[in-house]
Motif scaffolding. Structure first.
Motif, PDB file in Angstrom:
ATOM      1  N   PHE A  63       0.958  -1.281   0.019  1.00 58.00           N
ATOM      2  CA  PHE A  63       0.256   0.290   0.451  1.00 58.00           C
ATOM      3  C   PHE A  63       0.646   1.407  -0.297  1.00 58.00           C
ATOM      4  CE2 PHE A  63      -2.968  -2.934   1.787  1.00 58.00           C
ATOM      5  CZ  PHE A  63      -3.486  -3.097   1.250  1.00 58.00           C
ATOM      6  N   PHE A  64       2.043   1.263   0.844  1.00 58.18           N
ATOM      7  CA  PHE A  64       2.726   2.298   0.532  1.00 58.18           C
ATOM      8  C   PHE A  64       2.691   3.052  -0.761  1.00 58.18           C
ATOM      9  CE2 PHE A  64       7.177   4.565   0.109  1.00 58.18           C
ATOM     10  CZ  PHE A  64       6.821   5.830   0.872  1.00 58.18           C
ATOM     11  N   PRO A  65       3.361   2.265  -1.783  1.00 58.63           N
ATOM     12  CA  PRO A  65       3.327   2.759  -3.252  1.00 58.63           C
ATOM     13  C   PRO A  65       2.383   3.381  -3.432  1.00 58.63           C
ATOM     14  CG  PRO A  65       4.649   0.931  -2.742  1.00 58.63           C
ATOM     15  CD  PRO A  65       4.134   0.399  -2.032  1.00 58.63           C
ATOM     16  N   LEU A  66       0.847   3.314  -3.286  1.00 57.35           N
ATOM     17  CA  LEU A  66      -0.040   4.179  -3.155  1.00 57.35           C
ATOM     18  C   LEU A  66      -0.190   5.538  -3.423  1.00 57.35           C
ATOM     19  CD1 LEU A  66      -3.125   1.980  -2.438  1.00 57.35           C
ATOM     20  CD2 LEU A  66      -2.378   2.500  -5.068  1.00 57.35           C
ATOM     21  N   SER A  67       1.316   6.080  -1.909  1.00 56.42           N
ATOM     22  CA  SER A  67       1.203   7.263  -1.904  1.00 56.42           C
ATOM     23  C   SER A  67       2.468   8.019  -3.000  1.00 56.42           C
ATOM     24  CB  SER A  67       2.199   7.566  -0.559  1.00 56.42           C
ATOM     25  OG  SER A  67       3.683   7.157  -0.725  1.00 56.42           O
ATOM     26  N   TYR A  68       2.987   7.163  -3.737  1.00 51.38           N
ATOM     27  CA  TYR A  68       4.226   7.981  -4.609  1.00 51.38           C
ATOM     28  C   TYR A  68       2.772   8.261  -5.980  1.00 51.38           C
ATOM     29  CZ  TYR A  68       9.091   7.977  -3.019  1.00 51.38           C
ATOM     30  OH  TYR A  68       9.733   7.949  -1.910  1.00 51.38           O
ATOM     31  N   ILE A  69       1.566   7.202  -6.349  1.00 49.62           N
ATOM     32  CA  ILE A  69       1.224   7.296  -7.326  1.00 49.62           C
ATOM     33  C   ILE A  69       0.150   8.277  -7.000  1.00 49.62           C
ATOM     34  CG2 ILE A  69      -0.948   6.314  -8.516  1.00 49.62           C
ATOM     35  CD1 ILE A  69       0.518   3.812  -7.478  1.00 49.62           C
ATOM     36  N   ILE A  70      -0.669   8.531  -5.695  1.00 48.79           N
ATOM     37  CA  ILE A  70      -1.206   9.976  -4.978  1.00 48.79           C
ATOM     38  C   ILE A  70      -0.445  10.937  -5.706  1.00 48.79           C
ATOM     39  CG2 ILE A  70      -2.423  11.315  -3.559  1.00 48.79           C
ATOM     40  CD1 ILE A  70      -3.210   8.107  -2.725  1.00 48.79           C
ATOM     41  N   GLY A  71       0.848  11.042  -5.119  1.00 50.94           N
ATOM     42  CA  GLY A  71       1.464  12.404  -5.500  1.00 50.94           C
ATOM     43  C   GLY A  71       2.104  12.169  -7.095  1.00 50.94           C
ATOM     44  N   ASP A  72       2.019  11.618  -7.248  1.00 49.70           N
ATOM     45  CA  ASP A  72       1.646  11.984  -9.169  1.00 49.70           C
ATOM     46  C   ASP A  72       1.186  12.839  -9.466  1.00 49.70           C
ATOM     47  OD1 ASP A  72       4.238  10.807  -9.507  1.00 49.70           O
ATOM     48  OD2 ASP A  72       3.751   8.431 -10.433  1.00 49.70           O
ATOM     49  N   SER A 133      12.492   6.137   7.497  1.00 50.40           N
ATOM     50  CA  SER A 133      11.422   6.122   7.102  1.00 50.40           C
ATOM     51  C   SER A 133      10.943   7.797   7.120  1.00 50.40           C
ATOM     52  CB  SER A 133      10.146   5.592   8.131  1.00 50.40           C
ATOM     53  OG  SER A 133       9.071   5.605   7.697  1.00 50.40           O
ATOM     54  N   VAL A 134      11.271   8.509   7.991  1.00 55.44           N
ATOM     55  CA  VAL A 134      10.832  10.310   7.460  1.00 55.44           C
ATOM     56  C   VAL A 134      11.430  11.097   6.562  1.00 55.44           C
ATOM     57  CG1 VAL A 134      10.422  12.217   8.277  1.00 55.44           C
ATOM     58  CG2 VAL A 134      10.011  10.517  10.144  1.00 55.44           C
ATOM     59  N   CYS A 135      13.146  10.541   7.035  1.00 52.28           N
ATOM     60  CA  CYS A 135      13.879  11.242   6.058  1.00 52.28           C
ATOM     61  C   CYS A 135      13.257  10.287   4.438  1.00 52.28           C
ATOM     62  CB  CYS A 135      15.466  11.032   6.006  1.00 52.28           C
ATOM     63  SG  CYS A 135      15.870  11.573   8.318  1.00 52.28           S
ATOM     64  N   ALA A 136      13.838   9.301   4.421  1.00 48.82           N
ATOM     65  CA  ALA A 136      13.444   8.633   2.615  1.00 48.82           C
ATOM     66  C   ALA A 136      11.990   9.587   2.537  1.00 48.82           C
ATOM     67  CB  ALA A 136      13.613   6.944   3.072  1.00 48.82           C
ATOM     68  N   PHE A 137      10.881   8.986   3.364  1.00 49.08           N
ATOM     69  CA  PHE A 137      10.067   9.708   2.511  1.00 49.08           C
ATOM     70  C   PHE A 137      10.040  10.789   1.737  1.00 49.08           C
ATOM     71  CE2 PHE A 137       5.897  12.655   3.298  1.00 49.08           C
ATOM     72  CZ  PHE A 137       5.135  11.786   2.916  1.00 49.08           C
ATOM     73  N   TRP A 138      10.279  12.273   2.814  1.00 46.88           N
ATOM     74  CA  TRP A 138      10.390  13.407   2.485  1.00 46.88           C
ATOM     75  C   TRP A 138      11.402  13.998   0.965  1.00 46.88           C
ATOM     76  CZ3 TRP A 138      14.121  17.365   2.016  1.00 46.88           C
ATOM     77  CH2 TRP A 138      13.860  18.169   1.817  1.00 46.88           C
ATOM     78  N   ALA A 139      12.671  13.195   1.115  1.00 45.85           N
ATOM     79  CA  ALA A 139      13.086  13.163   0.266  1.00 45.85           C
ATOM     80  C   ALA A 139      13.279  12.824  -1.130  1.00 45.85           C
ATOM     81  CB  ALA A 139      15.131  12.667   0.198  1.00 45.85           C
ATOM     82  N   GLY A 140      12.161  11.398  -0.677  1.00 42.08           N
ATOM     83  CA  GLY A 140      12.113  10.852  -2.044  1.00 42.08           C
ATOM     84  C   GLY A 140      10.874  10.896  -2.492  1.00 42.08           C
ATOM     85  N   GLU A 141       9.265  11.964  -1.783  1.00 47.61           N
ATOM     86  CA  GLU A 141       8.271  12.761  -2.442  1.00 47.61           C
ATOM     87  C   GLU A 141       8.835  13.726  -3.931  1.00 47.61           C
ATOM     88  OE1 GLU A 141       5.346  11.458  -2.649  1.00 47.61           O
ATOM     89  OE2 GLU A 141       5.022  10.464  -1.294  1.00 47.61           O
ATOM     90  N   PHE A 142       9.546  14.537  -2.661  1.00 47.14           N
ATOM     91  CA  PHE A 142      10.572  16.090  -3.283  1.00 47.14           C
ATOM     92  C   PHE A 142      10.223  15.633  -4.377  1.00 47.14           C
ATOM     93  CE2 PHE A 142       9.032  18.580   0.804  1.00 47.14           C
ATOM     94  CZ  PHE A 142       8.840  19.838   0.276  1.00 47.14           C
ATOM     95  N   VAL A 143      11.539  14.434  -4.871  1.00 49.17           N
ATOM     96  CA  VAL A 143      12.301  14.202  -6.177  1.00 49.17           C
ATOM     97  C   VAL A 143      11.503  14.025  -7.531  1.00 49.17           C
ATOM     98  CG1 VAL A 143      14.207  12.695  -6.889  1.00 49.17           C
ATOM     99  CG2 VAL A 143      14.527  14.268  -5.312  1.00 49.17           C
ATOM    100  N   ASN A 144       9.995  12.755  -6.526  1.00 53.62           N
ATOM    101  CA  ASN A 144       9.261  12.498  -7.379  1.00 53.62           C
ATOM    102  C   ASN A 144       8.692  13.492  -7.902  1.00 53.62           C
ATOM    103  OD1 ASN A 144       7.290  10.299  -7.747  1.00 53.62           O
ATOM    104  ND2 ASN A 144       5.958  11.675  -7.039  1.00 53.62           N
ATOM    105  N   ALA A 145       8.177  14.911  -7.291  1.00 54.57           N
ATOM    106  CA  ALA A 145       7.268  15.978  -7.643  1.00 54.57           C
ATOM    107  C   ALA A 145       8.131  16.650  -8.207  1.00 54.57           C
ATOM    108  CB  ALA A 145       6.858  16.542  -6.152  1.00 54.57           C
ATOM    109  N   TYR A 146       9.687  16.632  -8.400  1.00 51.51           N
ATOM    110  CA  TYR A 146      10.372  17.501  -9.021  1.00 51.51           C
ATOM    111  C   TYR A 146      10.283  16.921  -9.991  1.00 51.51           C
ATOM    112  CZ  TYR A 146      14.261  20.272 -10.552  1.00 51.51           C
ATOM    113  OH  TYR A 146      15.087  21.006 -11.653  1.00 51.51           O
ATOM    114  N   VAL A 147      10.344  15.799 -10.244  1.00 54.61           N
ATOM    115  CA  VAL A 147      10.734  14.617 -11.708  1.00 54.61           C
ATOM    116  C   VAL A 147       9.777  15.216 -12.608  1.00 54.61           C
ATOM    117  CG1 VAL A 147      10.894  12.926 -12.892  1.00 54.61           C
ATOM    118  CG2 VAL A 147      13.028  13.516 -10.899  1.00 54.61           C
ATOM    119  N   MET A 148       8.433  15.267 -12.062  1.00 50.79           N
ATOM    120  CA  MET A 148       7.102  14.911 -12.652  1.00 50.79           C
ATOM    121  C   MET A 148       7.234  16.190 -13.044  1.00 50.79           C
ATOM    122  SD  MET A 148       4.538  12.513 -12.804  1.00 50.79           S
ATOM    123  CE  MET A 148       2.698  12.992 -13.185  1.00 50.79           C
TER     124      MET A 148
END
Length: 246
Positions: A63-72, A133-148
């Motif tokens: 289920f966690f990857p759904l947060s990246y999909i919603i971020g997209d 977990s917090v560091c990885a989520f924060w950095a990963g989500e911002f990188v995901n949004a920036y690249v998108m």
């Protein structure tokens, strides 16, 4: 196939405009993030794969990857700046959850309550893993949004599948590269080879989820763009993560 919106606008043209469905998408993002950490993170499940046999995996990966999909979806429909607010809201929610878990677990149990050991097993959190977990989520989500957002500008809004998968490859890569070494490198029972194996396995599985759910992403993005009546492009957007303004 591309998603055709009603009106193409830049993020700056929107100002402080309110959107009909934005709050619901944000609530879904934070809800999935919290539940993935509370319910899924602590359980190791096993499935039997053809030719490979039993294969253990962290249950939260379902289920966690759904947060990246919603971020997209957020970045594609509403732009980077609004996604930035959602990421900070999710970060704050996870930090509060960790603090609340620590306080509640640490409270002395009543003599008549005999479930403290089970409660600690379920809700007790190792500070190192919480930090990772917090560091990885924060950095990963911002990188995901920036690249998108950047890929949307480069592609002129075409090829949504390329943007969602490409941003997830990079964002989940950053997430995994931060989380697994920070959480498990040198920990008891974790060899260097095991950390690297789990890192790449989990990254591949998360990207695979994105690929499998691409048709659903198209449906959600198309529906939201039609409902909101705009298609946001981040031309001239300030991409710093340390900003609250839209």
């Amino acid at each position: 196939m591309d998603v055709s919106p009603a009106v193409k606008v830049t993020a700056r043209d929107l100002g402080g405009r309110d959107f009909r469905w934005f709050d619901y998408v944000m609530a879904a993002f934070v809800t999935i993030l919290l539940l993935s950490n509370v319910i899924g993170a602590g359980k190791v499940a096993t499935i039997t794969l053809p030719l490979l046999g039993p294969w253990p995996f962290g249950a939260g990966i379902l289920f966690f990857p759904l947060s990246y999909i919603i971020g997209d979806v957020l970045t594609e429909v509403y732009g980077y700046a609004r996604t930035r607010r959602v990421i900070w809201a999710g970060t704050g929610a996870v930090l509060f959850m960790a603090l609340m878990s620590w306080i509640v677990v640490a409270l002395p149990p009543a003599p008549s309550w005999t479930n403290q050991a089970a409660y600690e097993t379920v809700f007790g959190q190792v500070p190192r893993i919480v930090l990772a977990s917090v560091c990885a989520f924060w950095a990963g989500e911002f990188v995901n949004a920036y690249v998108m957002a950047r890929m949307k500008l480069w592609s002129g809004g075409r090829h949504l599948w390329m943007r969602t998968i490409g941003s997830t490859v990079v964002g989940q890569g950053v997430d995994s590269l931060i989380f697994y070494p920070l959480a498990f490198w040198g920990a008891q029972g974790w060899t260097t080879g095991l950390v690297v194996t789990v890192l790449y396995t989990q990254w591949a599985l998360k990207v695979g989820w994105e690929v499998l759910l691409t048709p659903l992403t198209y449906l959600v993005v198309g529906g939201l763009k039609r409902a909101e009546g705009v298609d946001v492009f981040d031309a001239g957007t300030d991409f710093t993560p340390f900003r609250a303004r839209v």
